[in-house]
Write a protein that holds these residues in place. Sequence first.
Motif, PDB file in Angstrom:
ATOM      1  N   PHE A 195     -12.535   4.902  -2.085  1.00 15.91           N
ATOM      2  CA  PHE A 195     -11.237   5.065  -1.415  1.00 15.91           C
ATOM      3  C   PHE A 195     -10.699   6.446  -1.766  1.00 15.91           C
ATOM      4  CE2 PHE A 195      -6.655   4.725  -0.979  1.00 15.91           C
ATOM      5  CZ  PHE A 195      -6.488   3.959   0.164  1.00 15.91           C
ATOM      6  N   ILE A 250     -13.275   4.799   2.587  1.00 19.39           N
ATOM      7  CA  ILE A 250     -11.990   4.759   3.305  1.00 19.39           C
ATOM      8  C   ILE A 250     -11.275   6.070   2.993  1.00 19.39           C
ATOM      9  CG2 ILE A 250      -9.836   3.497   3.698  1.00 19.39           C
ATOM     10  CD1 ILE A 250     -12.420   1.781   4.066  1.00 19.39           C
ATOM     11  N   GLN A 292      -7.743   7.901   3.448  1.00 22.36           N
ATOM     12  CA  GLN A 292      -6.350   7.537   3.711  1.00 22.36           C
ATOM     13  C   GLN A 292      -5.483   8.797   3.714  1.00 22.36           C
ATOM     14  OE1 GLN A 292      -4.524   4.189   3.755  1.00 22.36           O
ATOM     15  NE2 GLN A 292      -3.057   5.689   4.554  1.00 22.36           N
ATOM     16  N   GLN A 310     -10.517   2.251  12.009  1.00 27.04           N
ATOM     17  CA  GLN A 310      -9.411   3.194  11.817  1.00 27.04           C
ATOM     18  C   GLN A 310      -8.113   2.470  12.109  1.00 27.04           C
ATOM     19  OE1 GLN A 310     -10.240   6.334  14.806  1.00 27.04           O
ATOM     20  NE2 GLN A 310      -8.662   5.433  16.061  1.00 27.04           N
ATOM     21  N   ASN A 343      -1.019   1.997   5.667  1.00 22.09           N
ATOM     22  CA  ASN A 343      -1.917   1.939   4.522  1.00 22.09           C
ATOM     23  C   ASN A 343      -3.076   0.983   4.804  1.00 22.09           C
ATOM     24  OD1 ASN A 343      -0.176   3.634   3.150  1.00 22.09           O
ATOM     25  ND2 ASN A 343       0.950   1.956   2.194  1.00 22.09           N
ATOM     26  N   PHE A 344      -4.273   1.392   4.424  1.00 16.82           N
ATOM     27  CA  PHE A 344      -5.440   0.521   4.566  1.00 16.82           C
ATOM     28  C   PHE A 344      -5.230  -0.752   3.755  1.00 16.82           C
ATOM     29  CE2 PHE A 344      -9.570  -0.860   2.762  1.00 16.82           C
ATOM     30  CZ  PHE A 344     -10.199  -1.222   3.953  1.00 16.82           C
ATOM     31  N   ASP A 345      -5.530  -1.905   4.376  1.00 13.10           N
ATOM     32  CA  ASP A 345      -5.398  -3.193   3.690  1.00 13.10           C
ATOM     33  C   ASP A 345      -6.795  -3.757   3.427  1.00 13.10           C
ATOM     34  OD1 ASP A 345      -5.131  -5.866   2.984  1.00 13.10           O
ATOM     35  OD2 ASP A 345      -3.349  -6.179   4.236  1.00 13.10           O
ATOM     36  N   PRO A 346      -7.244  -3.714   2.155  1.00 11.36           N
ATOM     37  CA  PRO A 346      -8.623  -4.161   1.860  1.00 11.36           C
ATOM     38  C   PRO A 346      -8.841  -5.643   2.128  1.00 11.36           C
ATOM     39  CG  PRO A 346      -7.420  -3.694  -0.176  1.00 11.36           C
ATOM     40  CD  PRO A 346      -6.522  -3.271   0.951  1.00 11.36           C
ATOM     41  N   ASP A 356      -8.155  -5.493   6.829  1.00 13.31           N
ATOM     42  CA  ASP A 356      -8.757  -4.516   7.755  1.00 13.31           C
ATOM     43  C   ASP A 356     -10.279  -4.613   7.896  1.00 13.31           C
ATOM     44  OD1 ASP A 356      -6.376  -3.412   8.728  1.00 13.31           O
ATOM     45  OD2 ASP A 356      -6.176  -2.122   6.971  1.00 13.31           O
ATOM     46  N   TRP A 376      -5.612   5.758   8.419  1.00 13.89           N
ATOM     47  CA  TRP A 376      -6.852   5.768   7.646  1.00 13.89           C
ATOM     48  C   TRP A 376      -8.043   5.659   8.594  1.00 13.89           C
ATOM     49  CZ3 TRP A 376      -9.702   1.434   8.651  1.00 13.89           C
ATOM     50  CH2 TRP A 376      -9.012   0.343   9.173  1.00 13.89           C
ATOM     51  N   ALA A 387     -12.364   4.470   8.291  1.00 11.45           N
ATOM     52  CA  ALA A 387     -13.432   3.914   7.445  1.00 11.45           C
ATOM     53  C   ALA A 387     -14.776   4.373   7.979  1.00 11.45           C
ATOM     54  CB  ALA A 387     -13.359   2.389   7.447  1.00 11.45           C
TER      55      ALA A 387
END
Length: 580
Positions: free
Chosen positions: A374, A469, A471, A495, A499-502, A505, A527, A529
């Motif tokens: 990340f 990822i 961000q 994409q 905020n990327f949510d693990p 997402d 973000w 990926a």
Amino acid sequence: MAPPITFPSLVPMAMLIIAFLALCLIPQPAQAITRHYEFNITMQNVTRLCHTKSIVTVNGKFPGPRIVTREGDRLLIKVINHVPNNITLHWHGVRQLRNGWADGPAYITQCPIQTGQTYVYNYTIVGQRGTLWWHAHISWLRSTVYGPLIILPKENVSYPFVKPYKEVPIILGEWFNADPEAIISQALQTGGGPNVSDAYTINGLPGPLYNCSAKDTFKLKVKPGKTYLLRMINGALNDELFFSIANHTLTVVEADALYIKPFDTETLLLTPGQTTNVLLKTKSEYPDATFLMSARPYVTGQGTFDNSTVAGILEYESPTLHSTKSVKKIPLFKPVLPPLNDTTFAANFSKRFRSLANSQFPANVPQNVDKRLFFTVGLGTNPCDKNQTCQGPNGTKFAASINNVSFVQPTIALLQSHFSGQSKGVYSPFFPVNPLNWFNYTGNPPNNTMVNNGTKVLVLPFNTSVELIMQDTSILGAESHPLHLHGFNFFVVGQGFGNFDPNKDPAKFNLIDPVERNTIGVPSGGWVAIRFLADNPGVWFMHCHLEVHTSWGLKMAWLVLDGKLPNQKLIPPPSDLPQC
């Protein structure tokens, strides 16, 4: 009694001869060839916008010469440096398999070619076809040192789309009246943002919308009812660019030298570094009109930018019946480009790219991941030097970082120090795999905007499958960052904004037919990926392709270790590799 004399049967012999002749008549696949180019780095006086200056060029040309090759061919490009500047060249998007020595970023894979020195870039094009490009990869010299790298399919192999009547490279660029080297040097000294360009260009020409540039206009002359392949390249230094041709639809068929599922669009968006092949089908009959092709920036940051538009002209060849008409009376149509800050268009356009993912062109997306990483990417600050006033935010100096590490350029090439086993003191092998401090990346930024500075690489064992990822952060303003990875293509599996949510997402990732690229825009306030297989040993640069952000430190390097087998190891350096 003597045994009877026996003769070997003539039937098998005749069959052998027939089989041999038949084999001879089968068309053999064309042999890959070696192509030689000589690139002389020279100063050349060039005039744009009524302003003449001496610029660094290849063979006196701006833009530089085009390289045309075929998949499988070997290229030997002899670079001779006749200018006062140090130089290196990067073959953007070429997968330099086990051969970082030919990749070109200064102080990463090689020391620069100094004045009076020569270096031969020696590499083979493996498994790639389409449009790439080459450019200087030191300081801001790529503002004038760049050109197309056209990779045709192997002999007798056709495109997976209609054969074009003609192919035309179109490079979007930027023109500075001042010396770009002086611009970035001053900006790094004062800590402020650098001066912006004075014009955008199409194939080096600014076009009729700029002061005193009507004669410097790119014209694409076409015939009715034909299909043209436009090989689009964004070679601009610091700007993502929208591009459109009035009253014409473009069919996108390839990105970063990889075929994609075709789709139609009125407007393209290319980040610096990206290449896109599009089909332009001309009108079936002479339209009695000319059409502007235009490009202008997509802007997300808070800094100043070049708010101008470059235009070229699409001109239909007139049949004799129209030849008596004055050209001036023909109407001129202009395209409508998206608003400068149209992030919704940018996101939707990016999502339309999909790999062909068929038996001939499979999408080998890593389905299992060995290493999840990340990276935050964004701006920040460095303290002002003592006894100096700085023009960055609140009297600081602008900086940029990945996981809050702003890359410090070494004075010896990373690849050389790794290969020779003398990396101690050159780089640290402990690049952070996550941000050291969590914060609301796209919300209110933290009060402390200072970055850490260092030369760190991220070490990967050979054949590691990586999910990364990237961000964006809102520190000093959310901004789109086109990230370019050397040595690899990667699959863009997801994409989004915020905020990327693990937890949520990854369920939406496309692992079937994601686009494969070498440069991707990290969305402004969002973000992206990507997944790739680290199957190429060596040291590989990854950086923002906005040159100002690279200068501020938005860059890092991957060190992929050798595998066990002989064909999984970095080859030794060539004897003419420049020394620092």
